[in-house]
Scaffold this motif. Structure first.
Motif, PDB file in Angstrom:
ATOM      1  N   LYS A  11       0.829  -1.212   0.000  1.00 47.20           N
ATOM      2  CA  LYS A  11       0.000   0.000   0.000  1.00 47.20           C
ATOM      3  C   LYS A  11       0.865   1.266   0.000  1.00 47.20           C
ATOM      4  CE  LYS A  11      -3.600   2.524   2.474  1.00 47.20           C
ATOM      5  NZ  LYS A  11      -4.460   2.609   3.683  1.00 47.20           N
ATOM      6  N   GLU A  14       1.108   4.019  -3.078  1.00 46.24           N
ATOM      7  CA  GLU A  14       0.787   5.439  -2.864  1.00 46.24           C
ATOM      8  C   GLU A  14       1.957   6.338  -3.283  1.00 46.24           C
ATOM      9  OE1 GLU A  14      -2.410   5.000   0.841  1.00 46.24           O
ATOM     10  OE2 GLU A  14      -0.274   5.361   1.246  1.00 46.24           O
ATOM     11  N   GLN A  16       1.845   6.447  -6.929  1.00 43.39           N
ATOM     12  CA  GLN A  16       0.756   7.348  -7.329  1.00 43.39           C
ATOM     13  C   GLN A  16       1.229   8.800  -7.335  1.00 43.39           C
ATOM     14  OE1 GLN A  16      -2.814   7.272  -4.780  1.00 43.39           O
ATOM     15  NE2 GLN A  16      -3.950   6.601  -6.604  1.00 43.39           N
ATOM     16  N   GLU A  62      -3.956   3.664 -13.491  1.00 41.54           N
ATOM     17  CA  GLU A  62      -5.253   2.996 -13.379  1.00 41.54           C
ATOM     18  C   GLU A  62      -5.121   1.705 -12.579  1.00 41.54           C
ATOM     19  OE1 GLU A  62      -9.195   2.461 -13.531  1.00 41.54           O
ATOM     20  OE2 GLU A  62      -8.101   4.245 -14.219  1.00 41.54           O
ATOM     21  N   ASP A  63      -4.053   0.958 -12.824  1.00 45.04           N
ATOM     22  CA  ASP A  63      -3.839  -0.288 -12.074  1.00 45.04           C
ATOM     23  C   ASP A  63      -3.556   0.006 -10.606  1.00 45.04           C
ATOM     24  OD1 ASP A  63      -3.562  -3.250 -12.254  1.00 45.04           O
ATOM     25  OD2 ASP A  63      -1.553  -2.799 -11.490  1.00 45.04           O
ATOM     26  N   LYS A  73      -4.717   2.511  -8.917  1.00 50.75           N
ATOM     27  CA  LYS A  73      -6.021   2.890  -8.340  1.00 50.75           C
ATOM     28  C   LYS A  73      -6.837   1.656  -7.992  1.00 50.75           C
ATOM     29  CE  LYS A  73     -10.207   5.514  -9.439  1.00 50.75           C
ATOM     30  NZ  LYS A  73     -10.917   6.296 -10.509  1.00 50.75           N
ATOM     31  N   VAL A  74      -6.891   0.685  -8.903  1.00 48.68           N
ATOM     32  CA  VAL A  74      -7.648  -0.558  -8.663  1.00 48.68           C
ATOM     33  C   VAL A  74      -7.074  -1.311  -7.480  1.00 48.68           C
ATOM     34  CG1 VAL A  74      -8.225  -2.828  -9.633  1.00 48.68           C
ATOM     35  CG2 VAL A  74      -8.416  -0.767 -11.048  1.00 48.68           C
ATOM     36  N   ARG A  75      -5.773  -1.453  -7.435  1.00 42.90           N
ATOM     37  CA  ARG A  75      -5.108  -2.201  -6.356  1.00 42.90           C
ATOM     38  C   ARG A  75      -5.350  -1.536  -4.997  1.00 42.90           C
ATOM     39  NH1 ARG A  75      -1.070  -6.011  -7.974  1.00 42.90           N
ATOM     40  NH2 ARG A  75      -0.843  -6.115 -10.229  1.00 42.90           N
ATOM     41  N   LEU A  76      -5.284  -0.201  -4.953  1.00 48.04           N
ATOM     42  CA  LEU A  76      -5.496   0.512  -3.701  1.00 48.04           C
ATOM     43  C   LEU A  76      -6.945   0.357  -3.235  1.00 48.04           C
ATOM     44  CD1 LEU A  76      -3.387   3.772  -4.214  1.00 48.04           C
ATOM     45  CD2 LEU A  76      -2.949   1.947  -2.557  1.00 48.04           C
ATOM     46  N   GLU A  77      -7.871   0.377  -4.185  1.00 48.19           N
ATOM     47  CA  GLU A  77      -9.279   0.178  -3.822  1.00 48.19           C
ATOM     48  C   GLU A  77      -9.502  -1.215  -3.249  1.00 48.19           C
ATOM     49  OE1 GLU A  77     -11.367   0.980  -7.422  1.00 48.19           O
ATOM     50  OE2 GLU A  77     -11.354   3.177  -7.134  1.00 48.19           O
ATOM     51  N   GLN A  78      -8.835  -2.205  -3.799  1.00 43.94           N
ATOM     52  CA  GLN A  78      -8.961  -3.575  -3.284  1.00 43.94           C
ATOM     53  C   GLN A  78      -8.383  -3.687  -1.879  1.00 43.94           C
ATOM     54  OE1 GLN A  78      -6.975  -5.831  -6.317  1.00 43.94           O
ATOM     55  NE2 GLN A  78      -8.778  -5.947  -7.661  1.00 43.94           N
ATOM     56  N   ASN A  97      -8.055  -1.215   0.325  1.00 46.84           N
ATOM     57  CA  ASN A  97      -8.866  -0.443   1.255  1.00 46.84           C
ATOM     58  C   ASN A  97     -10.214  -1.128   1.514  1.00 46.84           C
ATOM     59  OD1 ASN A  97      -6.952   1.554   1.552  1.00 46.84           O
ATOM     60  ND2 ASN A  97      -7.674   2.714  -0.224  1.00 46.84           N
TER      61      ASN A  97
END
Length: 263
Positions: free
Chosen positions: A222, A226, A229, A253-254, A256-261, A263
């Motif tokens: 994580k 970040e 990012q 984009e990848d 963003k997806v990984r961070l959403e998963q 979180n």
């Protein structure tokens, strides 16, 4: 008639050669000096050099020394022996600071070091030395007619150094040594803030952090995503439509997806 003409030329040639060999062998320093200067002015530099090498020690400290030392350095220059011409022109400018040939000697000396600069894939120590010599010349003679050429050579050499530093940093990236690559890219941006390779450096720094993140222990993913990012934001700030914009956006984009998963 043609045969007679060729015969006369051949005889004259043999005579000049025998005269040259005679002067080389004998101890008449004045004759050596006279012939060396004549040969130099005729552009027969190899023969002139042999004589200059014999007489330079004999004239050291004498009135003719300044003239001879300039010819000696320039003979190496004309023969494209740039190691020795650079060295001899340096000696000349230090030994004769008031010479009317000083500027010309300084430029040819600096230009000699320029020619010694290797291709960008090799060690760039001699390139650094050439830049220093040329910059010294530029600072000393800001109104010189050679200024444009000197500045162009400096720009070319600096770009070569930039390319070498970029290639070294990129090698760490290709070896998957991402931490070292990121550090090398950071140092590059400090050393060469206006480099033509700046976009590439910012992109590969982003990619290095991204690849480091997705290959890390779970506890580190994580934080590193970040960080990547943030690197993307920095790239996008300067290059909205750059060479690597599409690749950078795919990484972003990848991330963003990984961070959403996570979180």
């Amino acid at each position: 008639m043609k045969r007679l003409l060729y015969l006369l030329i051949f005889i004259l040639f043999l005579g000049s050669c025998s005269e040259y060999q005679k002067v080389v062998r004998e101890d008449d320093v004045a004759a050596k000096y006279k012939m060396a200067e004549e040969l130099y002015k005729e552009g027969r530099y190899k023969k002139a050099l042999r004589l200059f090498e014999q007489i330079v020690p004999q004239y050291r400290g004498k009135p003719q020394a300044e003239r001879i030392m300039y010819y000696y350095a320039d003979t190496y220059y004309q023969l494209e022996d740039y190691y020795l011409s650079g060295y001899q022109f340096d000696r000349f400018t230090k030994s004769y600071p008031r010479s009317d040939k000083k500027e010309e000697a300084a430029f040819k000396g600096a230009r000699s070091y320029y020619f010694l600069s290797p291709r960008s894939s090799l060690d760039q120590e001699e390139t650094t030395q050439a830049i220093e010599k040329l910059q010294t010349y530029i600072n000393a003679y800001p109104e010189s007619e050679n200024l444009k050429e000197a500045n162009a050579m400096v720009a070319e050499l600096r770009e070569k150094k930039e390319k070498k530093a970029y290639e070294v940093a990129k090698q760490y990236h290709h070896r998957r040594d991402y931490k070292v690559a990121i550090s090398a890219f950071d140092n590059y941006l400090v050393d060469y803030p206006g480099s033509i390779f700046r976009e590439k450096v910012l992109y590969y720094k982003l990619e290095s952090e991204y690849l480091l993140a997705i290959g890390s222990y779970e506890s580190l993913v994580k934080e590193r995503l970040e960080t990547a990012q943030g690197f993307y934001s920095n790239y996008k700030k300067y290059y909205k439509e750059g060479e690597y914009t599409q690749k950078a956006e795919e990484i972003a984009e990848d991330i963003k997806v990984r961070l959403e998963q996570i979180n």
